[in-house]
Scaffold this active site. Structure first.
Site, PDB file in Angstrom:
ATOM      1  CG  ASP A  46     -23.409 -72.464  14.008  1.00  0.00           C
ATOM      2  OD1 ASP A  46     -22.851 -71.485  13.515  1.00  0.00           O
ATOM      3  OD2 ASP A  46     -23.709 -72.553  15.214  1.00  0.00           O
ATOM      4  CG  LEU A  47     -16.896 -73.546  14.669  1.00  0.00           C
ATOM      5  CD1 LEU A  47     -16.377 -74.965  14.464  1.00  0.00           C
ATOM      6  CD2 LEU A  47     -15.799 -72.556  14.291  1.00  0.00           C
ATOM      7  CG  ASP A  48     -18.350 -70.127  17.397  1.00  0.00           C
ATOM      8  OD1 ASP A  48     -17.388 -70.884  17.538  1.00  0.00           O
ATOM      9  OD2 ASP A  48     -18.256 -68.977  16.951  1.00  0.00           O
ATOM     10  CB  THR A  74     -16.409 -70.693  20.841  1.00  0.00           C
ATOM     11  OG1 THR A  74     -17.438 -70.760  19.874  1.00  0.00           O
ATOM     12  CG2 THR A  74     -15.248 -71.559  20.429  1.00  0.00           C
ATOM     13  CE  LYS A 122     -25.383 -69.205  23.018  1.00  0.00           C
ATOM     14  NZ  LYS A 122     -26.106 -70.309  23.653  1.00  0.00           N
ATOM     15  N   GLY A 123     -24.444 -66.446  16.821  1.00  0.00           N
ATOM     16  CA  GLY A 123     -24.608 -66.508  15.370  1.00  0.00           C
ATOM     17  C   GLY A 123     -24.497 -65.159  14.680  1.00  0.00           C
ATOM     18  NE  ARG A 157     -14.366 -60.692  15.145  1.00  0.00           N
ATOM     19  CZ  ARG A 157     -13.274 -60.983  14.436  1.00  0.00           C
ATOM     20  NH1 ARG A 157     -12.379 -60.054  14.193  1.00  0.00           N
ATOM     21  NH2 ARG A 157     -13.073 -62.209  13.980  1.00  0.00           N
ATOM     22  CB  SER A 202     -19.002 -70.760  11.357  1.00  0.00           C
ATOM     23  OG  SER A 202     -18.694 -69.881  12.416  1.00  0.00           O
ATOM     24  CB  ALA A 203     -21.427 -65.768  11.879  1.00  0.00           C
ATOM     25  CB  SER A 204     -16.655 -67.710  13.798  1.00  0.00           C
ATOM     26  OG  SER A 204     -15.375 -67.427  14.323  1.00  0.00           O
ATOM     27  CG  ASN A 210     -11.530 -65.886  15.244  1.00  0.00           C
ATOM     28  OD1 ASN A 210     -10.421 -65.475  14.895  1.00  0.00           O
ATOM     29  ND2 ASN A 210     -12.391 -65.129  15.895  1.00  0.00           N
ATOM     30  CE  LYS A 246     -24.623 -68.746  10.505  1.00  0.00           C
ATOM     31  NZ  LYS A 246     -23.955 -69.620  11.487  1.00  0.00           N
ATOM     32  CD  GLU A 298     -26.844 -71.713  13.080  1.00  0.00           C
ATOM     33  OE1 GLU A 298     -26.805 -71.520  14.309  1.00  0.00           O
ATOM     34  OE2 GLU A 298     -26.110 -71.116  12.292  1.00  0.00           O
ATOM     35  CG  ASP A 299     -25.495 -72.539  18.628  1.00  0.00           C
ATOM     36  OD1 ASP A 299     -25.212 -72.139  17.482  1.00  0.00           O
ATOM     37  OD2 ASP A 299     -25.098 -71.977  19.663  1.00  0.00           O
TER      38      ASP A 299
HETATM   39  P1  B16 Z   1     -15.876 -64.051  15.139  1.00  0.00           P
HETATM   40  P2  B16 Z   1     -21.366 -69.363  14.595  1.00  0.00           P
HETATM   41  C1  B16 Z   1     -20.676 -66.962  15.542  1.00  0.00           C
HETATM   42  O1  B16 Z   1     -20.338 -68.272  15.175  1.00  0.00           O
HETATM   43  C2  B16 Z   1     -20.842 -66.829  17.040  1.00  0.00           C
HETATM   44  O2  B16 Z   1     -21.982 -67.561  17.469  1.00  0.00           O
HETATM   45  C3  B16 Z   1     -21.017 -65.386  17.408  1.00  0.00           C
HETATM   46  O3  B16 Z   1     -21.133 -65.250  18.801  1.00  0.00           O
HETATM   47  C4  B16 Z   1     -19.823 -64.585  16.891  1.00  0.00           C
HETATM   48  O4  B16 Z   1     -19.970 -63.198  17.162  1.00  0.00           O
HETATM   49  C5  B16 Z   1     -19.699 -64.793  15.379  1.00  0.00           C
HETATM   50  O5  B16 Z   1     -19.557 -66.175  15.111  1.00  0.00           O
HETATM   51  C6  B16 Z   1     -18.502 -64.077  14.795  1.00  0.00           C
HETATM   52  O6  B16 Z   1     -17.348 -64.659  15.323  1.00  0.00           O
HETATM   53  O7  B16 Z   1     -15.786 -62.836  15.985  1.00  0.00           O
HETATM   54  O8  B16 Z   1     -15.001 -65.196  15.600  1.00  0.00           O
HETATM   55  O9  B16 Z   1     -15.702 -63.754  13.669  1.00  0.00           O
HETATM   56  O10 B16 Z   1     -22.291 -69.660  15.709  1.00  0.00           O
HETATM   57  O11 B16 Z   1     -22.012 -68.754  13.365  1.00  0.00           O
HETATM   58  O12 B16 Z   1     -20.448 -70.531  14.256  1.00  0.00           O
HETATM   59 MG    MG Z   2     -23.630 -71.078  16.577  1.00  0.00          MG
END
Ligand code: B16
Ligand code: MG
Length: 219
Positions: free
Chosen positions: A8-10, A16, A44-45, A48, A115-117, A119, A146, A170-171
Site C-alpha cells: 500500500d502507499l498512503d 499522506t 483510509k484506503g 476518491r 494503492s487505491a491512489s 496519485n 478495497k 497495509e495501514d
Molecule cells: P487519490 P492507499 C488511498 O491510498 C488513501 O488511503 C485514501 O485516503 C485515498 O482516498 C485513496 O488512496 C485515493 O487516493 O484521491 O489520490 O486517488 O492507502 O490505498 O495507498
Molecule cells: Mg493506506
C-alpha cells in the site's frame, strides 16, 4: 516461498493521510459537513469517489448531487491535495521503508504498489523511489476497490506469482480486508484494535524487515 511484496502507499511508504484529511475537511466545510479526524479514519484506503460518497452520506446529503457535481467535488479535493503534497521529498519516506526496499532488491523479491491512489506514480516520483518497484497496479483498472481483493490479486499477477507467494502491507482496515480476501498474508501497520484481522500488526514501519515478512509469511 515468499516471492513478492505488495505495498500500500498512503500510510505505508509515506504519510499522506494528513493531506487527504485537510483536503476532505475543507471540501466538507463547503458542503456544510464536518469531517473530523475520527471520521477520516474510515476513509483510509477508500477511493476518491467512494470517500466522497461516504462523506455525503455522513452529512445526510447522499442523494443531493448529480454525478457531474460529485466529479467536480472530487476534482476540487484532488487539486487541493496536489497543492498540499507538492513539497514532498525523500525525507517524507516513512522510517524503515528504504532499508526494506534495499533488502528486498538484494534478495530478488518482486515489489508492487497496490494503492487505491491515482496519485501513486506522482508521489513515488516526488519521493524518488519509483525504481525500487517492479510495477504499480492502476487502481482504475480493477473492478472493485478495497475491501474487495481485486487490487491485490492484480498485484500478484503483475509480479508474475501466485497470491500464496505474496505478502501485503497495509495501514487501513479496508486494505487488510482486501489482502485477506485475496488469500494473501497480511502485515498491518498501526493500531491492533483496528487491524487485528491481519496476520501480524506492527506499530511502526521501522519494525519492517525482510526477516519479519518471511517469519509472518511462514506462520
Ligand atoms: P487519490 P492507499 C488511498 O491510498 C488513501 O488511503 C485514501 O485516503 C485515498 O482516498 C485513496 O488512496 C485515493 O487516493 O484521491 O489520490 O486517488 O492507502 O490505498 O495507498
Ligand atoms: Mg493506506
Amino acid at each position: 516461498m515468499l516471492k513478492a511484496v505488495l505495498f500500500d502507499l498512503d500510510g505505508v511508504i509515506t504519510d499522506t493521510a494528513k493531506f487527504h484529511f485537510l483536503a476532505w475537511r475543507d471540501l466538507g466545510a463547503e458542503l456544510g459537513i464536518i469531517v473530523d479526524e475520527a471520521f477520516n479514519e474510515e476513509l483510509k484506503g477508500v477511493s476518491r469517489m467512494d470517500s466522497l460518497e461516504r462523506i455525503l452520506a455522513y452529512g445526510g446529503l447522499a442523494d443531493k448531487y448529480s454525478l457531474a457535481e460529485k466529479e467536480a467535488f472530487c476534482t476540487k479535493k484532488n487539486d487541493h491535495y496536489l497543492e498540499l503534497i507538492k513539497e514532498m521529498t525523500p525525507a517524507d519516506i516513512l522510517p524503515g521503508i528504504l532499508p526494506l526496499l534495499e533488502e528486498l532488491r538484494e534478495a530478488g523479491l518482486k515489489t508492487i504498489i497496490t494503492s487505491a491512489s491515482k496519485n501513486a506514480p506522482g508521489i513515488l516520483a516526488l519521493l524518488q523511489v519509483k525504481d525500487y518497484f517492479d510495477g504499480i497496479v492502476d487502481p482504475a483498472s480493477v473492478a472493485a476497490g478495497k475491501p474487495a481483493p481485486d487490487i491485490f490479486l492484480a498485484g500478484a499477477e503483475l509480479a508474475g506469482v501466485q497470491p500464496a507467494e505474496c505478502i501485503g502491507v497495509e495501514d487501513a482496515a479496508s486494505g487488510v480486508d482486501a489482502i485477506k480476501a485475496a488469500n494473501i498474508t497480511a502485515i498491518a501497520i498501526g493500531d491492533a484494535a483496528v487491524l487485528g484481522h491481519a496476520d501480524r500488526v506492527l506499530t511502526d514501519t521501522s519494525d519492517l524487515a525482510l526477516a519479519v515478512l518471511r517469519d509472518t509469511w511462514e506462520l
